[in-house]
Scaffold this active site. Structure first.
Site, PDB file in Angstrom:
ATOM      1  N   GLY A  11       0.837  -1.204   0.000  1.00  0.00           N
ATOM      2  CA  GLY A  11       0.000   0.000   0.000  1.00  0.00           C
ATOM      3  C   GLY A  11       0.870   1.251   0.000  1.00  0.00           C
ATOM      4  N   ARG A  72       1.104  -5.073  -5.265  1.00  0.00           N
ATOM      5  CA  ARG A  72       1.262  -6.265  -4.414  1.00  0.00           C
ATOM      6  C   ARG A  72       1.448  -7.414  -5.399  1.00  0.00           C
ATOM      7  NH1 ARG A  72      -0.790  -4.131   0.513  1.00  0.00           N
ATOM      8  NH2 ARG A  72      -2.513  -2.706   0.185  1.00  0.00           N
ATOM      9  N   ASP A 103       4.768  -5.005   5.790  1.00  0.00           N
ATOM     10  CA  ASP A 103       5.161  -6.371   6.160  1.00  0.00           C
ATOM     11  C   ASP A 103       5.269  -7.344   4.984  1.00  0.00           C
ATOM     12  OD1 ASP A 103       2.436  -6.301   5.920  1.00  0.00           O
ATOM     13  OD2 ASP A 103       2.020  -7.370   7.778  1.00  0.00           O
ATOM     14  N   THR A 127       4.281   2.505   5.522  1.00  0.00           N
ATOM     15  CA  THR A 127       2.889   2.055   5.561  1.00  0.00           C
ATOM     16  C   THR A 127       2.125   2.946   6.518  1.00  0.00           C
ATOM     17  OG1 THR A 127       1.395   0.339   6.439  1.00  0.00           O
ATOM     18  CG2 THR A 127       3.649   0.255   7.220  1.00  0.00           C
ATOM     19  N   ASP A 129      -0.175   2.054   8.377  1.00  0.00           N
ATOM     20  CA  ASP A 129      -0.701   1.280   9.506  1.00  0.00           C
ATOM     21  C   ASP A 129       0.150   1.328  10.778  1.00  0.00           C
ATOM     22  OD1 ASP A 129      -2.905   0.508   8.084  1.00  0.00           O
ATOM     23  OD2 ASP A 129      -2.055  -1.402   7.433  1.00  0.00           O
ATOM     24  N   ASP A 131       2.350  -0.715  11.739  1.00  0.00           N
ATOM     25  CA  ASP A 131       2.276  -2.035  12.368  1.00  0.00           C
ATOM     26  C   ASP A 131       3.554  -2.858  12.196  1.00  0.00           C
ATOM     27  OD1 ASP A 131       1.965  -2.343   9.656  1.00  0.00           O
ATOM     28  OD2 ASP A 131       0.352  -3.814   9.793  1.00  0.00           O
ATOM     29  N   ARG A 173      -6.176  -3.120   8.838  1.00  0.00           N
ATOM     30  CA  ARG A 173      -6.709  -4.482   8.664  1.00  0.00           C
ATOM     31  C   ARG A 173      -6.333  -5.360   9.842  1.00  0.00           C
ATOM     32  NH1 ARG A 173      -5.530  -6.157   2.837  1.00  0.00           N
ATOM     33  NH2 ARG A 173      -3.485  -5.539   3.588  1.00  0.00           N
TER      34      ARG A 173
HETATM   35  O1  F6P Z   1      -1.780   0.448   3.626  1.00  0.00           O
HETATM   36  C1  F6P Z   1      -2.278  -0.465   4.570  1.00  0.00           C
HETATM   37  C2  F6P Z   1      -3.712  -0.655   4.348  1.00  0.00           C
HETATM   38  O2  F6P Z   1      -4.200   0.627   4.286  1.00  0.00           O
HETATM   39  C3  F6P Z   1      -4.582  -1.436   5.305  1.00  0.00           C
HETATM   40  O3  F6P Z   1      -4.908  -0.801   6.492  1.00  0.00           O
HETATM   41  C4  F6P Z   1      -5.769  -1.745   4.442  1.00  0.00           C
HETATM   42  O4  F6P Z   1      -6.523  -2.794   4.883  1.00  0.00           O
HETATM   43  C5  F6P Z   1      -5.136  -2.045   3.146  1.00  0.00           C
HETATM   44  O5  F6P Z   1      -3.946  -1.297   3.111  1.00  0.00           O
HETATM   45  C6  F6P Z   1      -5.979  -1.813   1.955  1.00  0.00           C
HETATM   46  O6  F6P Z   1      -5.171  -1.699   0.813  1.00  0.00           O
HETATM   47  P1  F6P Z   1      -5.592  -1.958  -0.693  1.00  0.00           P
HETATM   48  O7  F6P Z   1      -6.915  -1.349  -0.873  1.00  0.00           O
HETATM   49  O8  F6P Z   1      -4.541  -1.272  -1.477  1.00  0.00           O
HETATM   50  O9  F6P Z   1      -5.587  -3.420  -0.872  1.00  0.00           O
END
Ligand code: F6P
Length: 324
Positions: A11, A72, A103, A127, A129, A131, A173
């Site tokens: 992300g 991704r 991660d 990121t 998050d 995390d 998430r």
């Molecule tokens: O960047 C992290 C994050 O924002 C998470 O909190 C979220 O669930 C996820 O990415 C969603 O990403 P995408 O819509 O790009 O799959």
């Protein structure tokens, strides 16, 4: 080492551009060639490379998103995909790789370096998050929580005007750190996060208390990964047991991922970009460059992704007391 590559993966996060700029300019200062890889590990597999010099990274420190694009990559999870990536790196003469991501990106980078130890690999936490273990803050987190605070402040105005109950869903998430910090800053009546179990009785008691003391408007922040479900589901369950206030739901979504990075994110990105490049050139590999208690630190990539971050109990308690 004479030639390194940099990519952004997973992300996107505000501050990634500031970090790319820092990597490129640190390498230029050391007379090292830099290749930008387009769209993360996908670009490694497809050989989608472009030369980056100091001029190429001008006027980007303030921009959200990533000029290198991100993805991704499913292919990179396969041994064949990684072999193709290694082959392209070898052909281009790339000896070291800087991975800016979260991660999933670090897991991929670590496997690549274990299978092909000829390449040195270093991670930079990017990121929203926050995390990752081994850094107090990830690049993008500060901007994201400020975006949430701005949005919830606006929602609070209309919630108060109509005496409504709002459930605002924020990203996260697997982690509730966006929800927790922004929730405290917005004076949320409750904050629901994946790290703690959501008890509906407790939540209803909280709402009843607020209603009795004629609070004007209630805002509950829900992390998307909460154990009780998303904001719509939680709002539905609450409405069945508490119908004194009209209930609304707002999902903030990807608005949290964009925007100009805050000063804090720009400086963090620049510092980590510089330190990671220096460390890579001096032989570090398979570590993430982070900042802990104001100092730069290096954590093995496999530890950084373990999801063993403790949510500070005192912070949770403070949030609850403030909402009483
Ligand atoms: O960047 C992290 C994050 O924002 C998470 O909190 C979220 O669930 C996820 O990415 C969603 O990403 P995408 O819509 O790009 O799959």
């Amino acid at each position: 080492m004479k030639h390194i590559a940099v990519l952004t993966s997973g992300g996107d996060a505000p501050g990634m551009n500031a970090c790319i700029r820092a990597v490129v300019r640190t390498a230029a200062y050391r007379n090292i060639q830099v290749t930008g890889v387009v769209a993360g590990f996908e670009g490694l597999i497809n050989g989608d490379f472009r030369d980056l010099d100091s001029t190429a990274v001008g006027n980007i420190i303030q921009k959200g998103g990533t000029i290198l694009k991100t993805a991704r990559s499913k292919q990179f999870m396969t041994p064949e995909g990684r072999a193709k990536a290694a082959e392209n790196m070898r052909k281009a003469g790339i000896e070291g790789l800087v991975v800016i991501g979260g991660d999933g990106s670090f897991r991929g980078a670590d496997i690549l370096a274990s299978e092909f130890p000829e390449f040195k690999v270093i991670g930079i936490p990017g990121t929203i998050d926050n995390d990752l273990y081994g850094t107090d803050f990830t690049i993008g987190y500060d901007t994201a929580i400020n975006t949430v605070v701005d949005a919830v402040d606006n929602i609070r105005d209309t919630a108060s005007s109509h005496n409504r109950l709002f459930f605002v869903e924020v990203m996260g998430r697997d982690a509730g750190l966006i929800a927790l910090r922004s929730g405290i800053a917005c004076g949320a009546e409750a904050i629901l996060i994946p790290e703690t179990k959501t008890h509906f009785d407790k939540l209803i008691a909280q709402l009843e208390r607020g209603w009795k003391r004629q609070k004007s408007g209630h805002v509950i922040i829900v992390a998307e990964g909460d154990d009780a479900g998303g904001a719509f589901e939680i709002a539905r369950i609450v409405q069945e047991k508490f119908d004194k206030l009209e209930t609304k739901v707002a999902i903030l979504g990807h608005i949290q991922r964009g925007g100009n990075p805050t000063c804090m994110d720009r400086v963090l990105a620049t510092r980590l970009g510089y330190e990671a490049t220096e460390a890579l050139l001096f032989g570090q590999t398979r570590v993430m460059t982070g900042q802990v208690a104001g100092k730069v630190s290096f954590t093995p990539l496999q530890n950084a992704v373990k999801h063993n971050i403790d949510v500070n109990e005192t912070i949770i308690k403070i949030a609850e007391i403030m909402a009483l």
